[in-house]
Design an enzyme around this catalytic site. Sequence first.
Site, short mmCIF file in Angstrom:
data_model
loop_
_atom_site.label_atom_id
_atom_site.label_comp_id
_atom_site.label_asym_id
_atom_site.label_seq_id
_atom_site.Cartn_x
_atom_site.Cartn_y
_atom_site.Cartn_z
N ASP A 111 16.25 83.52 90.27
CA ASP A 111 16.79 83.20 91.63
C ASP A 111 15.82 82.54 92.34
OD1 ASP A 111 18.58 82.92 93.26
OD2 ASP A 111 19.23 85.13 93.67
N ASP A 115 15.29 88.35 99.10
CA ASP A 115 15.51 88.67 100.65
C ASP A 115 15.77 90.07 100.76
OD1 ASP A 115 15.84 88.39 103.22
OD2 ASP A 115 17.56 87.33 103.33
N THR A 116 17.02 90.49 100.96
CA THR A 116 17.00 91.99 101.03
C THR A 116 17.25 92.62 99.74
OG1 THR A 116 19.42 91.64 101.06
CG2 THR A 116 18.59 91.40 103.12
N ARG A 117 17.03 91.93 98.62
CA ARG A 117 17.01 92.32 97.29
C ARG A 117 18.48 92.95 96.84
NH1 ARG A 117 11.76 95.28 95.90
NH2 ARG A 117 11.04 93.07 95.99
N THR A 119 21.32 91.09 96.21
CA THR A 119 21.51 90.30 94.79
C THR A 119 21.16 90.67 93.55
OG1 THR A 119 22.07 88.54 96.51
CG2 THR A 119 21.86 87.71 94.13
N TRP A 183 12.22 81.79 107.69
CA TRP A 183 13.42 81.00 107.02
C TRP A 183 12.77 80.07 106.36
CZ3 TRP A 183 16.51 77.07 110.43
CH2 TRP A 183 17.47 76.25 109.82
N ILE A 184 13.21 80.21 104.97
CA ILE A 184 12.58 79.10 104.01
C ILE A 184 13.39 77.96 103.64
CG2 ILE A 184 11.86 78.87 101.49
CD1 ILE A 184 11.67 82.12 101.43
N TRP A 188 16.28 71.36 98.04
CA TRP A 188 17.90 70.89 97.76
C TRP A 188 18.77 70.88 98.69
CZ3 TRP A 188 14.78 74.43 94.47
CH2 TRP A 188 15.03 75.60 94.79
#
Length: 206
Positions: A111, A115-117, A119, A183-184, A188
């Site tokens: 992935d 972030d918050t893990r 997913t 914010w990354i 794409w």
Amino acid sequence: MVEKMYISYNNVHKLCKAGAEEFLEQVGKPDVIIAIGGGGFIPARIIRTFLRSPGEKNIPIQAIGLSLYEDMGTGTDDKIGKEVIRTQWLDFGALSQHFDSLIGKNILIVDEVDDTRTTLHYAVSELYKDVKEIAEKLGRTSEKTRLSIFVLHNKLKEKRAQIDEDKMGGGKYFVGKDVPDVWIAYPWESDDIDTHTQHAVEQGNI
Ligand SMILES: O=P(O)(O)OC[C@H]1O[C@H](OP(=O)(O)OP(=O)(O)O)[C@H](O)[C@@H]1O
């Protein structure tokens, strides 16, 4: 600290290359890559390039679709919870007739960001559950299935979920780069890639 971190395609490529080298050294060549869409698709394809030895067959990439949505429901704390929705799951149609293709395999989940893990926790738990179920059915529980993870970026922050190491079967977690909770901006997503890349260069993310 920058508010928005711009990432160039070159940077993505290099993080994948370094991640693949680490993975090969510590875990060994994967049998299958599972890309979590949409953000995991491009890194998954790039990392495959570096996981394959010349002359060998391509490593198959399976796509799963996981989307986070805000759960406004009955959370016990005051935070808004997040739920994962499966929009797409494994399909071994052309690869093999059965879902047992994952039993005993060395699997790499890819992935773009942890972030918050939520997913990744979901992906590992569900894949583990599916493999276990079919392995039990087929009496193949002695075969060890390894689930590893590669993400381009891990945000250093409090996580909402933890990945259960037992479910990874000796697989490992690999990160391209640990980053602050900002914010990354991935290439794409950009509608002006030249300016985007320029920002990335200015920030040293090349
Ligand atoms: O660590 P977490 O808090 O779970 O967040 C990480 C996930 O969030 C994004 O997915 P999103 O649902 O936005 O979909 P996308 O990949 O299609 O952009 C990203 O691609 C990861 O899969």
